[in-house]
Design an enzyme around this catalytic site. Structure first.
Site, short mmCIF file in Angstrom:
data_model
loop_
_atom_site.label_atom_id
_atom_site.label_comp_id
_atom_site.label_asym_id
_atom_site.label_seq_id
_atom_site.Cartn_x
_atom_site.Cartn_y
_atom_site.Cartn_z
N CYS A 25 0.83 -1.28 -0.07
CA CYS A 25 -0.20 0.14 -0.34
C CYS A 25 0.72 1.51 0.29
O CYS A 25 2.02 1.27 -0.07
CB CYS A 25 -0.56 0.34 0.68
SG CYS A 25 -0.14 -0.12 2.69
N GLY B 45 -1.16 0.38 -5.21
CA GLY B 45 -1.99 -0.15 -4.35
C GLY B 45 -3.00 -0.32 -5.69
O GLY B 45 -3.83 1.25 -5.21
N ASN C 144 1.91 0.56 6.22
CA ASN C 144 2.42 0.32 4.69
C ASN C 144 3.22 -0.13 5.34
O ASN C 144 3.97 0.33 5.85
CB ASN C 144 3.19 1.51 3.84
CG ASN C 144 3.88 1.25 2.74
OD1 ASN C 144 3.63 -0.42 2.36
ND2 ASN C 144 5.00 1.90 2.11
N GLY C 145 3.54 -1.82 4.88
CA GLY C 145 4.05 -2.40 5.96
C GLY C 145 3.48 -3.38 6.25
O GLY C 145 2.56 -3.66 6.19
N TYR D 137 11.36 -1.88 -8.31
CA TYR D 137 10.02 -1.93 -8.68
C TYR D 137 9.74 -1.32 -7.97
O TYR D 137 8.55 -0.33 -9.06
CB TYR D 137 9.42 -3.56 -8.89
CG TYR D 137 8.51 -4.33 -8.59
CD1 TYR D 137 8.02 -3.91 -10.23
CD2 TYR D 137 7.77 -4.52 -8.40
CE1 TYR D 137 7.32 -4.03 -10.71
CE2 TYR D 137 6.70 -5.02 -8.07
CZ TYR D 137 5.82 -4.78 -10.14
OH TYR D 137 4.46 -5.00 -10.10
#
Length: 474
Positions: A12, A38, A112-113, A252
């Protein structure tokens, strides 16, 4: 579902703003620029200093919000979230931000994570009487905050942060403040910016460009930043550990126009391609990259070798994430809906196909086959990262070792299976050289766990799960 072109997905992106009269729309545009992080759900929570208002839903940012929704989100402080699910359900109930209400005030959180001790902590909290409404590991932090016993929300957040382990970039919103925190290793990116008299935070700096904000700095590992009408305050809730930003952000995940750690993503990827050319040259006629994240590396490989770069593969921008597939045979052909080989470029040519990673190997096999069916005489696959041989427990959807093709097959076996004429990966040293990192006291500032197995945090037994099992997840 249409098969994904890419083999990796990251969970996310988070965004926050304080001190802007149209905080909801600023957050909406910020989430647009983070959409690549996301696509399963999006949400915004705003505060008008008296109450929090929330709107969220499943789908892309454009699908979730319209003008009426944004008009209702009145306030000059907001946080937002775009979500991708790895483990756990992708139901609406897990869509973020998560909002919690109590007699002492409201709290919204975006994350996020991945918290590697979430399962064990959740069991302990349930034993103590907590009732969880979601299957998201993010909800754990809210229960820890509420149970901390501290009347001041900042002290409660600091207490809760001391009890969670893993990767996290948190954005918290209460009625009168925005707070953000980054884990002690800095595994996920998070940046601070200025917009007018207000402040913004974002998973990536590309969001600052779209809203006209000025980048100030990266949030530091172990740092808690509080932003309110009195200004901005920074403190360390934990001593910073050895910094270990996820290497795949450079390879990426992040957008090419973002900067992480003062390193531009496009330049880093281009350098990865140049180092790859030095390590694994091959005689060929054209170089092409798998859209979109491999294009920068392909340009670098072409520049270093002198082989012309061409658009040998084209991405269809108008294919949605869902598509009715009545048979397995059609699902197998799904990659053709998203990628096409340019026959006029590859026909009769020796092609170097640059990709950023190989996870399960199925997509690479289909792309090689597509290029050869378009007339490519040879296809030489070059990967601008080392082999991914270990699962990620920090927020990437590779939670089991067995699903990683490079952990079970040799490079020659992979080459033969995908039908490529040659296959070569970038080395770990080449990765650090390309990104621009050097080892200092055995640390290079990056997490290399998926390549080396050297995890920056404890994984087992914190999860109470064997190494090969799926853990955590949103």
């Amino acid at each position: 579902m249409l098969p994904e072109i890419r083999g990796l997905n990251e969970e996310c992106g988070v965004f926050g703003v304080w001190g802007h009269e149209d905080a909801a729309r600023i957050t909406y545009y910020g989430l647009h620029s983070l959409q690549h992080r996301g696509q399963e759900g999006a949400g915004i929570v705003v505060t008008d200093k008296e109450k929090l208002r929330i709107h969220k839903g499943m789908g892309l940012v454009n699908d979730v919000f319209n003008e009426t929704d944004l008009d209702r989100l009145i306030g000059d402080g907001a946080i937002g979230h775009v979500r991708y699910t790895t483990a756990g359900s992708s139901d609406f109930i897990n869509c973020q931000p998560l909002q919690f209400n109590s007699q002492t005030g409201s709290l919204a959180v975006a994350h996020n994570g991945n918290l590697v001790n979430a399962n064990a902590t959740k069991r302990q909290l349930e034993h103590q009487g907590s009732i969880f409404q979601t299957t998201s590991d993010t909800e754990v932090i809210a229960h820890l905050i509420k149970r901390s016993g501290y009347p001041d929300v900042k002290d409660a957040i600091k207490s809760a942060l001391s009890m969670v382990k893993g990767a996290y970039a948190f954005a918290f919103l209460v009625e009168d403040a925005l707070m953000v925190a980054l884990d002690p290793h800095g595994l996920r990116p998070l940046s601070l910016g200025k917009i007018g008299d207000g402040y913004v935070v974002s998973s990536e700096t590309c969001a600052f460009d779209i809203i006209g904000a000025e980048y100030i700095r990266d949030v530091q590992p172990g740092e808690l930043i509080t932003i309110n009408d009195q200004g901005i305050q920074s403190e360390m809730f934990s001593p910073a550990s050895a910094p270990a930003i996820c290497s795949m952000e450079y390879v990426y995940f992040a957008r090419p126009d973002s900067n992480i750690g003062n390193i531009n993503i496009h330049h880093a990827r281009k350098n990865l391609g140049k180092v790859l050319a030095k390590e694994s040259p091959v005689e060929a006629d054209v170089v092409t990259g798998v859209p979109d994240s491999s294009i920068s590396a392909a340009i670098g490989y072409a520049e270093a070798t002198g082989i012309p770069y061409e658009l040998g593969l084209i991405k269809n921008r108008y294919v949605g994430r869902t598509f009715i597939q009545p048979s397995q045979a059609l699902r197998e052909q799904g990659v053709r809906m998203k990628l096409s080989a340019v026959r006029g470029v590859v026909d009769g040519k020796r092609v170097v196909m640059i990709d950023d990673s190989i996870v399960r190997g199925t997509t690479s096999r289909r792309i090689v086959k597509m290029l050869k069916e378009a007339g490519a005489k040879e296809v030489h696959v070059r990967i601008s990262s080392p082999p991914i041989v270990n699962p990620c427990f920090y927020g990437i959807d590779t939670s089991t070792k067995g699903e990683l093709v490079a952990s079970t097959k040799s490079i020659e076996e992979m080459r033969e299976e995908m039908g490529a004429d040659t296959l070569a990966y970038l080395s770990v040293d080449g990765l650090m050289e390309g990104i621009g990192r050097e080892k200092v006291n055995d640390h290079c500032g990056q997490c290399l766990a998926c390549f080396t197995g050297d995890y920056p945090t404890e994984i087992y037994p914190e999860t109470d799960h064997p190494y090969d099992k799926v853990i955590g997840g949103k």
